[in-house]
Scaffold this active site. Structure first.
Site, mmCIF file in Angstrom:
data_model
loop_
_atom_site.group_PDB
_atom_site.id
_atom_site.type_symbol
_atom_site.label_atom_id
_atom_site.label_comp_id
_atom_site.label_asym_id
_atom_site.label_seq_id
_atom_site.Cartn_x
_atom_site.Cartn_y
_atom_site.Cartn_z
ATOM 1 N N ASP A 91 34.842 35.554 87.199
ATOM 2 C CA ASP A 91 33.928 36.524 87.804
ATOM 3 C C ASP A 91 32.701 35.739 88.272
ATOM 4 O O ASP A 91 32.598 34.541 88.047
ATOM 5 C CB ASP A 91 33.577 37.619 86.796
ATOM 6 C CG ASP A 91 32.780 37.075 85.631
ATOM 7 O OD1 ASP A 91 32.548 35.855 85.593
ATOM 8 O OD2 ASP A 91 32.396 37.855 84.761
ATOM 9 N N ASP A 270 41.903 43.581 84.966
ATOM 10 C CA ASP A 270 41.493 42.841 83.772
ATOM 11 C C ASP A 270 40.662 43.763 82.904
ATOM 12 O O ASP A 270 40.071 44.722 83.401
ATOM 13 C CB ASP A 270 40.603 41.645 84.142
ATOM 14 C CG ASP A 270 39.178 42.097 84.417
ATOM 15 O OD1 ASP A 270 38.971 42.758 85.452
ATOM 16 O OD2 ASP A 270 38.291 41.851 83.583
ATOM 17 N N CYS A 308 59.752 44.963 70.456
ATOM 18 C CA CYS A 308 58.790 44.040 71.084
ATOM 19 C C CYS A 308 59.195 42.583 70.830
ATOM 20 O O CYS A 308 59.446 42.193 69.704
ATOM 21 C CB CYS A 308 57.394 44.312 70.536
ATOM 22 S SG CYS A 308 56.158 43.157 71.146
ATOM 23 N N CYS A 310 57.239 39.963 71.079
ATOM 24 C CA CYS A 310 56.093 39.086 70.791
ATOM 25 C C CYS A 310 56.329 38.353 69.468
ATOM 26 O O CYS A 310 57.105 38.805 68.628
ATOM 27 C CB CYS A 310 54.790 39.885 70.748
ATOM 28 S SG CYS A 310 54.391 40.611 69.145
ATOM 29 N N CYS A 313 55.996 40.610 66.210
ATOM 30 C CA CYS A 313 57.086 41.565 65.943
ATOM 31 C C CYS A 313 58.413 40.824 65.745
ATOM 32 O O CYS A 313 59.203 41.184 64.865
ATOM 33 C CB CYS A 313 57.216 42.572 67.077
ATOM 34 S SG CYS A 313 55.761 43.609 67.266
ATOM 35 N N HIS A 339 50.400 40.555 70.028
ATOM 36 C CA HIS A 339 51.206 41.745 70.326
ATOM 37 C C HIS A 339 50.621 42.512 71.516
ATOM 38 O O HIS A 339 51.350 42.899 72.433
ATOM 39 C CB HIS A 339 51.307 42.662 69.104
ATOM 40 C CG HIS A 339 51.901 43.977 69.460
ATOM 41 N ND1 HIS A 339 53.268 44.166 69.549
ATOM 42 C CD2 HIS A 339 51.337 45.147 69.843
ATOM 43 C CE1 HIS A 339 53.505 45.403 69.954
ATOM 44 N NE2 HIS A 339 52.354 46.015 70.136
HETATM 45 ZN ZN LIG Z 1 54.830 42.856 69.246
#
Ligand SMILES: [Zn+2]
Length: 417
Positions: A91, A270, A308, A310, A313, A339
């Site tokens: 920015d 964002d 999920c 990630c 998880c 996550h």
């Molecule tokens: Zn996750």
């Protein structure tokens, strides 16, 4: 920059595109996590990259204060400094004139800040913002704009809009003179507050400068204004922005806001929300946000979200363990941050796939039905109205859902449970 539109939704204004910058391609629409101080809170650059993120944000105002351009220049730019190999957006520092308004004063020359560390005055002019962003070396750099809070009314809004246009010209001149236009892409920021007439003037003025502008952002929203006005201004802007330029909505991060913005034709967004809320123990899921500080999770031995991918998880870290450590161990902030970043990325990837296969309206309807799925829940009225304006009827075939009034940001009331 290379910007190619790969598919357009047959119903809404949503599109999928590939934006190729100096540090590789980024598929749009995308959500950009915010690494204000050249570090995404809780994760290393390597971890962020391993989650599949190809574009993130740094903050010009903060990097100029610390480490400062001398150290960034010595490092060879912010990519090298933070060991980030993918694309970066900075920015301009302009937003800090709202968030740090008690430390700043706006004149035609620029924004005069008082350093919170030393008390020293610093002038952030359009030319200085470009100079700092050249030291940082981000792939996308933002013009310095005169930002007013979206709750400001009266002649100050018009003054700020015209000044943003004048400052855009100064940014273009400074950027063109730098010889860096092949590696760093200057985006303009549409201002004009909540006034349709001022937005229209700003759009006309900034679109006129299109040959010097590889992309456009919609600024000055998401500051506490009525959602009903938010989406109408966003829609007005996306309708008028050039088709062959990426469009970035600044400060948008709630899932429902992202999908509405994509439907209106936005490509990038964002917000600090997903990472900040993670540090307060709120995990985002396709069934709505869950507050891991609530006792009901103390005996829940399942991951945040079974499906999920990630690392949190996938490694079967349980809600019970997270509940146990959430308010006092940095491990929890790290785990939930990973996550939430993956949640945002999955939401956007799902939207891209749906647009490519021309089933975006169904994707949006299904998302809303699951995310706002509780028996006492309904859809925020503004989302129903906004999506209807581009041909998606959330209530079609789903009469069980009540429309709820007001902002209806689900995480707000989930957080209070
Ligand atoms: Zn996750």
């Amino acid at each position: 920059m290379q910007f190619e539109i790969l598919a357009k939704c047959g119903t809404t204004r949503a599109r999928v595109s590939r934006m190729t910058l100096a540090h590789g391609p980024t598929m749009l629409p995308t959500f950009m996590p915010v690494a204000t101080q050249a570090a995404l809170k809780g994760l290393t650059s390597h971890q962020v990259e391993s989650l599949g993120i190809t574009l993130m944000l740094n903050n010009t105002y903060h990097l100029n204060l610390r480490p400062g351009t001398a150290i960034l220049d010595a490092a060879g730019g912010a990519h090298e400094f933070q060991n980030w190999r993918r694309n970066l957006l900075t920015d301009s520092g302009g937003f800090q004139m709202v968030s740090l308004s008690s430390f700043s004063q706006v004149t035609e020359e620029g924004v005069l800040f008082t350093s919170p560390f030393s008390g020293e005055p610093t002038m952030l002019s359009p030319e200085e913002s470009m100079r700092i962003q050249h030291s940082i070396g981000a792939d996308i750099i933002m013009q310095l704009d005169d930002v007013v809070s979206s709750l400001t009314t009266g002649p100050r809004v018009e003054e700020a809009m015209w000044r943003s246009v004048r400052w855009l010209d100064r940014c273009i001149a400074a950027h063109d003179a730098s010889g860096r236009t092949d590696r760093q892409n200057l985006f303009a920021i549409i201002q004009g507050g909540l006034d349709e007439r001022l937005r229209s003037i700003c759009l006309d003025e900034m679109v006129k400068r299109k040959d010097s502008i590889p992309g456009y952002a919609v600024g000055g929203l998401s500051g506490g204004e009525e959602k009903d006005i938010f989406w109408k201004i966003m829609s007005q802007c996306t309708a008028k922005l050039p088709e062959d330029r990426p469009r970035y909505s600044m400060g948008i991060g709630f899932a429902e806001d992202l999908l509405v913005c994509i439907a209106l034709g936005i490509d990038m967004a964002d917000c600090v929300f997903p990472t900040r809320t993670a540090r307060f123990g709120v995990a985002l899921t396709f069934s709505g946000p869950i507050n891991l500080r609530l006792k009901k999770h103390s005996t829940s031995f399942t991951p945040i979200e079974e499906t999920c991918p990630c690392p949190t998880c996938a490694s079967q870290m349980s809600r019970a363990q997270l509940y146990h450590i959430v308010s006092h161990e940095t491990t929890a902030a790290h785990a939930v941050t990973q996550h939430n970043i993956v949640f945002q990325a999955r939401l956007m990837a799902g939207a891209r796939d749906a647009i490519m296969e021309d089933r975006f309206p169904a994707y949006v309807r299904r998302f809303f039905s699951t995310y706002f799925g509780g028996p006492d829940d309904g859809y925020p009225k503004w989302t129903v109205d906004a999506l209807r304006s581009v041909g998606i009827d959330l209530l079609e075939g789903d009469p069980g859902h009540k429309v709820i009034l007001g902002n209806g940001a689900k995480w707000e009331y989930s957080d209070r449970l």
